[in-house]
Design a protein around this motif. Structure first.
Motif, PDB file in Angstrom:
ATOM      1  N   THR A  73      32.020  43.289  38.139  1.00  0.00           N
ATOM      2  CA  THR A  73      32.899  42.815  39.205  1.00  0.00           C
ATOM      3  C   THR A  73      32.653  41.339  39.466  1.00  0.00           C
ATOM      4  O   THR A  73      33.596  40.564  39.676  1.00  0.00           O
ATOM      5  N   LYS A 118      34.423  39.292  36.937  1.00  0.00           N
ATOM      6  CA  LYS A 118      35.846  39.160  37.225  1.00  0.00           C
ATOM      7  C   LYS A 118      36.101  38.160  38.353  1.00  0.00           C
ATOM      8  O   LYS A 118      37.075  37.396  38.314  1.00  0.00           O
ATOM      9  N   ASN A 170      33.956  45.819  29.958  1.00  0.00           N
ATOM     10  CA  ASN A 170      34.297  44.948  31.079  1.00  0.00           C
ATOM     11  C   ASN A 170      33.580  43.601  31.060  1.00  0.00           C
ATOM     12  O   ASN A 170      33.518  42.923  32.085  1.00  0.00           O
TER      13      ASN A 170
END
Length: 273
Positions: free
Chosen positions: A167, A170, A205
């Motif tokens: 996260t 990102k 990710n």
């Protein structure tokens, strides 16, 4: 060093003591952020308390259940992602609202806690006696804090610090990536299946150029190879295939064997001649 998890057929576990509650003792609370909340000491990049008092409040709608959070705009804008959002790319100018339907509320709570306090629960604490970093264990109790989180994207549990790292990737929060990576190195007692699912998530990710989290998992699996070999979990994962993880693991294992062979074949000392 490792022990089998009692009554488990295919998934062995590192021995661990888990917290009875996942978030009851978390120092950050959902729904509202007080304007008088204690924050990190100001730096060149951190807005002063005076500016925070006059900053706009942004409402954030998080997850499938649309749980509500609130934060100061200047705090959110430490993240390039939220800078763009606050300029109107994802947010209407009138209601100051950002929707994050794909995020997990527990993860976003930790990110928001970091933005305000420079860390997230469980905090990193320095053990002066040992001169080492440790994870806080709550109000003087023993045992490790909860280390996994449910993620709807995989319909199961992942290592919380791994999801926070991705996260942070990102959101463009490089220091949060470093904090979460350090915390992962202090975790123990994680099931083999959770380690592998988290490794797959990390590969999916993070970009190929960001190798730190991937290297962490390769080293963890190699160190725990005996447990993985006995559990049968790795066999099922490799039969499923389709991941860069296993080629990287193969290369890492080959390098490890080469290092061991090199040490074994090198002259140890001239004193025996």
């Amino acid at each position: 060093m490792f022990s089998r998890k009692p009554n488990a057929s295919q998934s062995e576990s590192f021995s661990k003591t888990r917290r009875s509650s996942r978030s009851a003792k978390s120092s950050f609370r959902e729904h509202a952020v007080s304007k008088n909340r204690t924050r990190r000491p100001p730096t060149d990049d951190t807005p002063s308390p005076a500016s925070t008092l006059t900053a706009s409040i942004i409402t954030l709608v998080v997850g499938r259940e649309q749980r509500l959070f609130a934060a100061h705009e200047d705090v959110l804008c430490h993240s390039p992602f939220f800078q763009a959002a606050c300029r109107g790319q994802f947010m209407g100018a009138s209601n100051k609202r950002i929707s994050l339907p794909d995020e997990e509320p527990e993860i976003f709570s930790s990110v928001l806690e970091y933005l305000y306090k420079g860390d997230y629960y469980p905090r990193l604490v320095h053990n002066k006696r040992r001169n080492s970093w440790e994870l806080e264990t709550g109000d003087g109790g023993s045992g490790s804090p909860e280390s996994t989180v449910y993620h709807h994207g995989v319909d199961g549990e992942l290592l919380k610090d791994t999801v926070i790292y991705c996260t942070a990737q990102k959101y463009g929060l490089e220091e949060l990536k470093r904090v979460s990576l350090r915390k992962q190195g202090l975790q123990s007692g994680i099931q083999c299946s959770t380690i592998l699912s988290s490794a797959r998530y990390a590969y999916a990710n993070t970009p190929d150029t960001d190798s730190k989290l991937r290297a962490h998992y390769l080293a963890l699996i190699i160190r725990s190879r005996g447990t993985f070999k006995r559990s049968g979990t790795m066999q099922l994962e490799m039969q499923a295939g389709g991941s860069q993880l296993f080629f990287d693991l193969f290369v890492a294992l080959c390098n490890h064997v080469d290092d061991v062979a090199s040490i074994a074949s090198s002259p140890r000392s001239l004193r025996h001649h």
